[in-house]
Motif scaffolding. Structure first.
Motif, PDB file in Angstrom:
ATOM      1  N   GLU A 128      -2.675 -12.550   5.663  1.00 46.12           N
ATOM      2  CA  GLU A 128      -1.955 -12.226   4.372  1.00 46.12           C
ATOM      3  C   GLU A 128      -2.062 -10.670   4.114  1.00 46.12           C
ATOM      4  O   GLU A 128      -1.121 -10.214   3.909  1.00 46.12           O
ATOM      5  N   ALA A 129      -3.293 -10.315   4.216  1.00 44.33           N
ATOM      6  CA  ALA A 129      -3.669  -8.910   3.748  1.00 44.33           C
ATOM      7  C   ALA A 129      -2.978  -7.975   4.683  1.00 44.33           C
ATOM      8  O   ALA A 129      -2.424  -6.929   4.513  1.00 44.33           O
ATOM      9  N   LYS A 130      -3.041  -8.447   6.003  1.00 45.92           N
ATOM     10  CA  LYS A 130      -2.669  -7.662   7.111  1.00 45.92           C
ATOM     11  C   LYS A 130      -1.192  -7.545   6.924  1.00 45.92           C
ATOM     12  O   LYS A 130      -0.544  -6.205   7.129  1.00 45.92           O
ATOM     13  N   ASP A 131      -0.308  -8.495   6.623  1.00 49.06           N
ATOM     14  CA  ASP A 131       1.210  -8.581   6.390  1.00 49.06           C
ATOM     15  C   ASP A 131       1.435  -7.618   5.372  1.00 49.06           C
ATOM     16  O   ASP A 131       2.477  -6.917   5.150  1.00 49.06           O
ATOM     17  N   LEU A 132       0.839  -7.844   4.306  1.00 54.27           N
ATOM     18  CA  LEU A 132       0.736  -6.908   2.918  1.00 54.27           C
ATOM     19  C   LEU A 132       0.514  -5.277   3.287  1.00 54.27           C
ATOM     20  O   LEU A 132       1.426  -4.588   2.786  1.00 54.27           O
ATOM     21  N   LEU A 133      -0.179  -4.991   3.980  1.00 59.81           N
ATOM     22  CA  LEU A 133      -0.519  -3.780   4.170  1.00 59.81           C
ATOM     23  C   LEU A 133       0.590  -2.876   5.068  1.00 59.81           C
ATOM     24  O   LEU A 133       0.775  -1.952   4.917  1.00 59.81           O
ATOM     25  N   MET A 134       1.241  -3.719   5.657  1.00 59.93           N
ATOM     26  CA  MET A 134       2.517  -3.408   6.494  1.00 59.93           C
ATOM     27  C   MET A 134       3.831  -3.263   5.858  1.00 59.93           C
ATOM     28  O   MET A 134       4.616  -2.407   6.400  1.00 59.93           O
ATOM     29  N   LEU A 135       3.821  -3.439   4.614  1.00 58.11           N
ATOM     30  CA  LEU A 135       4.963  -3.282   3.760  1.00 58.11           C
ATOM     31  C   LEU A 135       5.322  -1.888   3.419  1.00 58.11           C
ATOM     32  O   LEU A 135       4.335  -1.384   3.200  1.00 58.11           O
ATOM     33  N   PRO A 136       6.752  -1.469   3.519  1.00 54.97           N
ATOM     34  CA  PRO A 136       7.133  -0.243   3.268  1.00 54.97           C
ATOM     35  C   PRO A 136       6.910  -0.069   1.770  1.00 54.97           C
ATOM     36  O   PRO A 136       7.080  -1.021   0.967  1.00 54.97           O
ATOM     37  N   ARG A 137       6.594   1.084   1.406  1.00 57.04           N
ATOM     38  CA  ARG A 137       6.331   1.460  -0.082  1.00 57.04           C
ATOM     39  C   ARG A 137       7.352   2.596  -0.645  1.00 57.04           C
ATOM     40  O   ARG A 137       7.452   3.514  -0.010  1.00 57.04           O
ATOM     41  N   ALA A 138       8.043   2.361  -1.766  1.00 55.68           N
ATOM     42  CA  ALA A 138       8.701   3.573  -2.418  1.00 55.68           C
ATOM     43  C   ALA A 138       7.798   4.510  -2.794  1.00 55.68           C
ATOM     44  O   ALA A 138       8.114   5.809  -2.821  1.00 55.68           O
ATOM     45  N   SER A 139       6.477   4.400  -3.071  1.00 56.44           N
ATOM     46  CA  SER A 139       5.612   5.518  -3.651  1.00 56.44           C
ATOM     47  C   SER A 139       4.600   5.876  -2.447  1.00 56.44           C
ATOM     48  O   SER A 139       3.855   4.853  -2.077  1.00 56.44           O
ATOM     49  N   SER A 140       4.355   7.095  -2.146  1.00 55.87           N
ATOM     50  CA  SER A 140       3.469   7.679  -1.021  1.00 55.87           C
ATOM     51  C   SER A 140       2.151   7.171  -1.623  1.00 55.87           C
ATOM     52  O   SER A 140       1.263   7.295  -0.990  1.00 55.87           O
TER      53      SER A 140
END
Length: 147
Positions: A128-140
């Protein structure tokens, strides 16, 4: 502000035309359950121009029939939201919750930290942590911290 029941959140929806602007609201904590709609949260956040921290005590809300509930559809209300920190205390890692987090991370332009407490076994937490870290983010500037 700490909203301990779904009825408190619903009140902001039903009285949405009468919600004052909460200039001094910097931290909002809501207690949630998956099945209950967050439609009141939209109006509360829109009237909280200085909010910095949103704590979600419980699971993320999603519609079991269509993944993203109409109340959060598109999450466009987050585009102007000043939240810098989001804390989630009970992340189960379902596909629907991951989609909800993707919508949140992809819209919050000021987000600096997402803290997530993942439920389950260590092996599951790792995935789950691995999946979360792969998510794109609006804020750099956004970092993700998992527990």
């Amino acid at each position: 502000m700490n909203l301990l029941s779904q009825e408190s959140l619903d009140m902001f929806y039903f009285f949405r035309g009468e919600i004052p602007v909460f200039e001094n609201l910097f931290h909002l904590s809501i207690t949630t359950i998956t099945e209950c709609c967050w439609r009141g949260l939209v109006f509360l956040l829109n009237n909280s121009p200085n909010i910095e921290t949103l704590t979600i005590k419980g699971t993320l809300h999603y519609d079991t029939y269509s993944s993203v509930c109409e109340c959060l559809s598109g999450c466009s209300f987050l585009l102007s939201c000043p939240v810098k920190v989001v804390k989630i205390t009970e992340y189960g890692g379902t596909a629907d919750e991951l989609l909800q987090l993707k919508n949140i991370l992809g819209k919050l332009p000021c987000l600096e930290l997402l803290e997530v407490r993942i439920l389950g076994t260590n092996r599951r937490k790792f995935q789950e942590a691995k999946d979360l870290l792969m998510l794109p983010r609006a804020s750099s500037k956004c970092q993700i911290k998992v527990d």
